[in-house]
Design an enzyme around this catalytic site. Structure first.
Site, short mmCIF file in Angstrom:
data_model
loop_
_atom_site.label_atom_id
_atom_site.label_comp_id
_atom_site.label_asym_id
_atom_site.label_seq_id
_atom_site.Cartn_x
_atom_site.Cartn_y
_atom_site.Cartn_z
N HIS A 106 15.57 68.38 94.68
CA HIS A 106 15.44 68.97 95.81
C HIS A 106 14.17 68.15 96.56
CE1 HIS A 106 17.85 72.69 94.88
NE2 HIS A 106 17.46 72.33 93.67
N ASN A 178 19.56 79.07 95.23
CA ASN A 178 20.62 78.19 96.00
C ASN A 178 21.62 78.81 96.82
OD1 ASN A 178 19.63 75.85 94.58
ND2 ASN A 178 21.12 75.92 92.91
N HIS A 369 7.85 78.64 91.95
CA HIS A 369 8.12 78.72 90.57
C HIS A 369 8.67 79.92 90.25
CE1 HIS A 369 7.61 79.07 86.39
NE2 HIS A 369 6.27 79.38 86.36
N TYR A 392 8.85 74.59 86.03
CA TYR A 392 8.28 74.36 87.38
C TYR A 392 6.81 74.26 87.47
CZ TYR A 392 13.00 75.55 89.24
OH TYR A 392 14.24 75.24 89.59
FE1 HDE Z 1 15.36 73.91 89.86
N1 HDE Z 1 13.75 72.68 89.77
N2 HDE Z 1 15.81 73.48 87.93
N3 HDE Z 1 17.05 75.08 89.92
N4 HDE Z 1 14.95 74.16 91.87
C1 HDE Z 1 12.94 72.25 90.73
O1 HDE Z 1 10.65 71.95 90.75
C2 HDE Z 1 14.90 73.10 86.99
C3 HDE Z 1 17.73 75.25 88.79
C4 HDE Z 1 15.72 75.12 92.62
O2 HDE Z 1 12.06 73.83 97.72
C5 HDE Z 1 12.16 71.36 90.52
O3 HDE Z 1 9.09 71.85 92.14
C6 HDE Z 1 15.46 73.04 85.66
C7 HDE Z 1 18.79 76.53 89.24
C8 HDE Z 1 15.41 74.87 93.97
O4 HDE Z 1 10.47 73.13 96.34
C9 HDE Z 1 11.86 71.25 88.80
C10 HDE Z 1 16.54 73.86 85.73
C11 HDE Z 1 18.40 76.62 90.44
C12 HDE Z 1 14.10 73.88 93.75
C13 HDE Z 1 13.22 71.90 88.69
C14 HDE Z 1 16.75 73.82 87.01
C15 HDE Z 1 17.33 75.73 91.09
C16 HDE Z 1 14.02 73.44 92.71
C17 HDE Z 1 11.75 69.91 91.13
C18 HDE Z 1 17.50 74.12 84.72
C19 HDE Z 1 19.06 77.85 91.70
C20 HDE Z 1 13.48 73.22 94.83
C21 HDE Z 1 10.63 70.08 91.93
C22 HDE Z 1 16.96 75.08 83.59
C23 HDE Z 1 18.92 79.21 91.06
C24 HDE Z 1 12.27 74.15 95.61
C25 HDE Z 1 9.87 71.33 91.78
C26 HDE Z 1 11.27 73.64 96.57
C27 HDE Z 1 13.17 72.75 92.10
C28 HDE Z 1 13.70 72.20 87.44
C29 HDE Z 1 18.06 74.55 87.51
C30 HDE Z 1 16.86 76.03 92.27
C31 HDE Z 1 12.12 70.10 88.14
C32 HDE Z 1 14.76 72.51 84.56
C33 HDE Z 1 19.91 77.07 88.46
C34 HDE Z 1 15.83 75.58 95.31
O5 HDE Z 1 10.97 72.00 88.36
#
Ligand code: HDE
Length: 745
Positions: A106, A178, A369, A392
């Site tokens: 993202h 999402n 977060h 997060y």
């Molecule tokens: Fe994320 N995801 N994600 N994700 N995600 C991040 O956090 C992660 C997942 C989502 O505009 C990171 O600050 C793991 C699902 C959005 O700043 C990180 C897993 C969904 C955003 C991270 C998921 C999301 C992130 C990268 C699997 C939809 C952007 C930078 C367990 C419900 C937020 C950060 C923004 C961002 C990890 C799965 C949505 C690395 C480990 C499912 C919208 O922490």
């Protein structure tokens, strides 16, 4: 003394500072509005951090007035630079460290401020922000793509992040969702594998921001649980028309807790007031080159022009005792609850009405977060959700350089913060006193505990037992029945788009065995789907295949499984508004001014915007008036617009009919299934284009005619019926029932 030295006297600096540019004035004006009427509590919280440079004179970071910043301090005009030049060192050092690590996923995002208001109290959830319709809860929303890096194009095929922070009186609630309701994997331990496979391949860092490559589809083919999500990602949902035309989903099942402590399962939804609309793939690819900032610009301009994106918050609530009768394991993030089984109740509306002041300080530094919840909302055991709870905070330590990121202005809650966290890089707060532990008596036990009745967050007791085990619940085993439901619910044009997207994505995969494996999974969903893609990528659909796991068993008397869910199809979305739409008018000298202005004012009246495209910039002289061109055929393109309109005027049409650019503009808009309108002699330009090849009926008519989104009125004069029909055609978004393929563009 060198000439430049003389020019940079303090007097000159002072003079320059007083000549504030229009842009700086506008920015300063906007900032003060943010602290004035209509400001939310978060706006007021941000105000002390805002800085306008209007009327200032330059200083170092330490407040020393700078007299000269154009030459470094040297031993003689042609001599070496001196280490003593503290101003130079401070400036260069700061510059050297301007970049921070981009988000690991993202990375590319755009954000906006706004507010949320509940329609009425939500009895199932005790959260304060869902109780009082009079309360405006400030929000900050960041939309993003997942795979590409910070500088990648907006219109790539990808899931969009839709992360909302509610600055509630009880603390921040982050709904980090999402624009697609399901996910690729069921357990977060697979996330690094998924992201590694989707990102550019590690040896040559290609392709930049696309899943159309071997490693992604290799992983996807070996993970049948991704099949449902793959269909969404190949569908039009992955190329939204704008951020304001997307749905949002919390994806996981969460819990709502009411005032009595009763908890229920919930799925969160955002429903866009403008409906769910998408680009076409050819258009998305062209936009990636012509305007890689297409979605970012659109969001920015929608807000500056007052067309505020609006979304309704929807809840699908399931009583815990009834969950098992659905036949869907609610802890499995590859599953939806069809809206026809559990309706989405709209409980409030979010309006995005302010652009950030500073991209880095706000959009980049915001640290969402999933773990930021408030009383009334709680987690479930979804193993994808649980891993996110760890990730997060952890990721911000690297990205934002330490544990104090919650003190950054954009991350500070509007609720008071008091605890014994201390020290660390870039600590902002200056906490007074010597007591930094709990329990204490020396500070009268402060900060003290908050009992639940006083707003303290209390986790609901939930029995947990079981052996330590690395295994997947058998109720997660059905990977295909909801993929079937999605496919069966799409309209014919949506299915054709999906098949084409599959041919594109898999067509870029060099390893034939990888293509075959994915097709074998798709064959478990639907034979027509698998054959449609397979026949374009040189592989066969296997006969039979291993038997697919049945859906999770329904306990008790639940509703019968659905075969289709109309809510999944974009064919059933909002199509009665042109709010925020852009229409290109093609003109050259001699155009019919009155026709143009009548259509412009009708469009404006309906909330759309008309822009004038001409061979050159400057004033275009028409019959009965003149107009400034907004763009030329070089700086504008049909892909920037939702529709094209050609006013009459013999001189103008003669020039445009001889222009390959103008003809291409019309052809391309038609090919992308957009509304095309013409009045008076404007019809001649359509006749000169390739629309005839698509057998458009109206091209011979003199009276009003409307055929598959081509709206013409050969006789100029009263344009009322034309504008009405044209606006209705634009509101349709696209006219998929066209023979667009016969028109080259
Ligand atoms: Fe994320 N995801 N994600 N994700 N995600 C991040 O956090 C992660 C997942 C989502 O505009 C990171 O600050 C793991 C699902 C959005 O700043 C990180 C897993 C969904 C955003 C991270 C998921 C999301 C992130 C990268 C699997 C939809 C952007 C930078 C367990 C419900 C937020 C950060 C923004 C961002 C990890 C799965 C949505 C690395 C480990 C499912 C919208 O922490």
């Amino acid at each position: 003394m060198a000439k430049s030295n003389k020019e940079s006297t303090p007097e000159k600096l002072g003079r320059m500072a007083s000549k504030v540019s229009g842009a700086a004035k506008a920015a300063a004006g906007a900032a003060s509005r943010r602290a004035g009427a209509g400001a939310t509590s978060k706006d007021l919280d941000l105000e002390p951090f805002r800085r306008s440079l209007e009327g200032t004179s330059m200083t170092t970071d330490h407040g020393l007035k700078v007299a000269h910043t154009d030459d470094s301090l040297k031993a003689g005009a042609r001599g070496p630079i001196l280490l003593e030049d503290h101003h130079l060192r401070e400036k260069i050092t700061h510059f050297d460290h301007e970049r921070i690590p981009e988000r690991v996923v993202h990375a590319r995002g755009s954000a906006a401020h706004g507010f949320f208001q509940a329609y009425e109290p939500v009895p199932e959830c005790r959260a304060a922000f869902l109780q009082d319709p009079k309360v405006k809860t400030p929000v900050f929303v960041r939309f993003s793509t997942v795979v590409g890096s910070r500088g990648s194009a907006d219109t790539v095929r990808d899931v969009r992040g839709f992360a909302t922070r509610f600055y509630t009186t009880e603390g921040n609630f982050d709904l980090v969702g999402n624009n697609i309701p399901v996910f690729f994997i069921q357990d977060g331990i697979k996330f690094p594998d998924l992201v590694h496979a989707a990102k550019p391949e590690p040896h040559h860092e290609i392709p930049g921001a696309s899943t159309a490559h071997d490693t992604f589809w290799d992983f996807a083919g070996l993970m049948p649980e991704s099949t449902h999500m793959l269909l969404w990602i190949l569908s039009d949902r992955a190329i939204p028309r704008s951020f304001g035309h997307m749905e949002g989903f919390g994806v996981h099942t969460f819990k709502l807790v009411d005032a009595e402590g009763v908890s229920r399962f919930v799925k969160f939804h955002w429903k866009p007031m403008l409906g769910v609309h998408s680009l076409v793939w050819d258009e998305a690819q062209k936009l990636a080159g012509k305007d890689p900032d297409f979605h970012r610009r659109e969001l920015w301009e929608a807000i500056t022009s007052g067309n505020f994106p609006e979304f309704e918050l929807g809840l699908q609530i399931v009583e815990e005792r009834e969950a098992e009768s659905l036949g869907i394991d609610l802890l499995d993030a590859t599953k939806i609850i069809p809206e026809e089984l559990v309706p989405v109740r709209k409980v409030g509306k979010m309006t995005l009405d302010r652009n950030p002041d500073n991209f880095f300080a706000e959009t980049e530094q915001v640290a969402f977060h999933l773990g930021n919840i408030v009383p009334g909302i709680d987690f479930t055991n979804d193993p994808l959700l649980q891993v996110r709870l760890f990730s997060y905070i952890d990721t911000q330590l690297t990205r934002l350089g330490g544990p104090n990121f919650a003190e950054l202005p954009i991350n500070r809650p509007i609720a008071p913060v008091a605890n014994h966290q201390q020290d660390g890089f870039a600590r902002q707060k200056i906490v007074q006193g010597r007591v930094n532990y709990f329990p204490n008596s020396l500070a009268n036990g402060c900060p003290m505990m908050n009992p639940e009745a006083m707003g303290g967050f209390v986790t609901r007791p939930e029995p947990v037992s079981g052996p330590k085990t690395r295994e997947r619940s058998p109720t997660f085993a059905d990977h295909f029945s909801q993929a079937k439901l999605f496919w069966a619910s799409l309209s014919v044009p949506e299915r054709l788009h999906l098949i084409e997207a599959g041919r594109f994505e898999l067509g870029k995969v060099e390893t034939k065995a990888v293509r075959e494996r994915v097709i074998a999974n798709f064959a478990q969903v639907d034979r027509e789907l698998a054959e449609g893609i397979a026949s374009g990528i040189g592989v066969m659909v296997p006969e039979g295949g291993p038997p697919a796991a049945p859906p999770a068993k329904r306990k008790g008397r639940g509703p019968a499984p659905l075969t289709t869910s109309p809510a999944l199809s974009q064919a059933n979305t909002v199509m009665d508004t042109v709010k925020g739409r852009r229409v290109a008018a093609l003109v050259a000298d001699g155009y019919a001014h009155a026709e143009l202005e009548r259509v412009r004012s009708a469009l404006q009246g309906a909330g759309a915007r008309l822009e004038v495209i001409a061979p050159v910039l400057g004033e275009i002289a028409g019959a009965g008036g003149s107009v400034e061109a907004d763009k030329t055929f070089l700086t504008g393109a049909s892909v920037f617009y939702d529709a094209v309109y050609v006013p009459g005027g013999a001189g103008s049409i003669e020039k445009l009919s001889g222009s390959a650019d103008a003809i291409h503009f019309v052809n391309e808009a038609f090919r992308h299934c957009k509304a095309v309108g013409a009045t008076g002699e404007g019809l001649e330009l359509l006749r000169a284009s390739d629309l005839r090849k698509a057998e458009v009926q109206g091209l011979d008519g003199m009276e009003l005619s409307s055929d598959a989104g081509v709206v013409v009125q050969g006789k100029a004069g009263k344009l009322g019926p034309f504008t009405e029909a044209f606006i209705a055609a634009v509101a349709q978004h696209r006219h998929w029932d066209r023979g667009e393929k016969s028109v080259p563009a």
